[in-house]
Write a protein that holds these residues in place. Sequence first.
Motif, short mmCIF file in Angstrom:
data_model
loop_
_atom_site.label_atom_id
_atom_site.label_comp_id
_atom_site.label_asym_id
_atom_site.label_seq_id
_atom_site.Cartn_x
_atom_site.Cartn_y
_atom_site.Cartn_z
N ALA A 7 28.99 34.83 41.10
CA ALA A 7 29.91 33.77 40.72
C ALA A 7 30.49 34.00 39.33
O ALA A 7 31.66 33.69 39.07
CB ALA A 7 29.20 32.41 40.78
N LEU A 8 29.71 34.55 38.43
CA LEU A 8 30.19 34.81 37.07
C LEU A 8 31.36 35.80 37.07
O LEU A 8 32.37 35.56 36.42
CB LEU A 8 29.05 35.31 36.18
N SER A 9 31.22 36.89 37.80
CA SER A 9 32.32 37.87 37.83
C SER A 9 33.54 37.27 38.53
O SER A 9 34.68 37.56 38.14
CB SER A 9 31.88 39.18 38.48
N LEU A 10 33.33 36.42 39.53
CA LEU A 10 34.47 35.76 40.17
C LEU A 10 35.17 34.83 39.18
O LEU A 10 36.40 34.82 39.07
CB LEU A 10 34.05 34.99 41.41
N MET A 11 34.39 34.05 38.44
CA MET A 11 35.00 33.14 37.47
C MET A 11 35.79 33.92 36.43
O MET A 11 36.93 33.57 36.11
CB MET A 11 33.93 32.28 36.80
N ARG A 12 35.23 35.00 35.92
CA ARG A 12 35.95 35.82 34.93
C ARG A 12 37.23 36.40 35.54
O ARG A 12 38.28 36.40 34.89
CB ARG A 12 35.05 36.94 34.41
#
Length: 150
Positions: A49-54
């Motif tokens: 989820a973190l890489s998607l948000m970024r």
Amino acid sequence: MFNDSSVSASATPQSAGVGSSPSGCPCGTGRTYAKCCGPLHAGEPSADALSLMRSRYSAYVYKLSSYLLDTWHPTTRPPTLDLADRPGLRTNWLGLQVISHRIIDPQRAEVSFIARVKVGGGPAQRMTERSRFLMEDGRWFYVDGEVGPK
């Protein structure tokens, strides 16, 4: 994240002037766009989820509305997304600060962040959001977010 739904105005990383540039990725990891959000914008699935948000933040910077819609969960996705600047109101994304990344279970996660933006000649603003993400069929999707101080 950054819920703005009206008329669609999509772009590609290449038409936005990115992809082959050695400059840093707008998401703030310190990596180049080609080694960070570029592959995700080209269709590679996000690892978490973190890489998607970024990558979604970078997509706002580059006005990649198709990518934003594709990574938005179908149950909350708007029909269109207009990222075009209004006359005299150019949007200038100034930076992203990740506050936390919380894995709730293997299919759900939350990311809290602060995005700085300046629109037109106005003052810079800080937008704080806690975004919710869901993993389905091996892909992460943005579901929704709570905007405001947290």
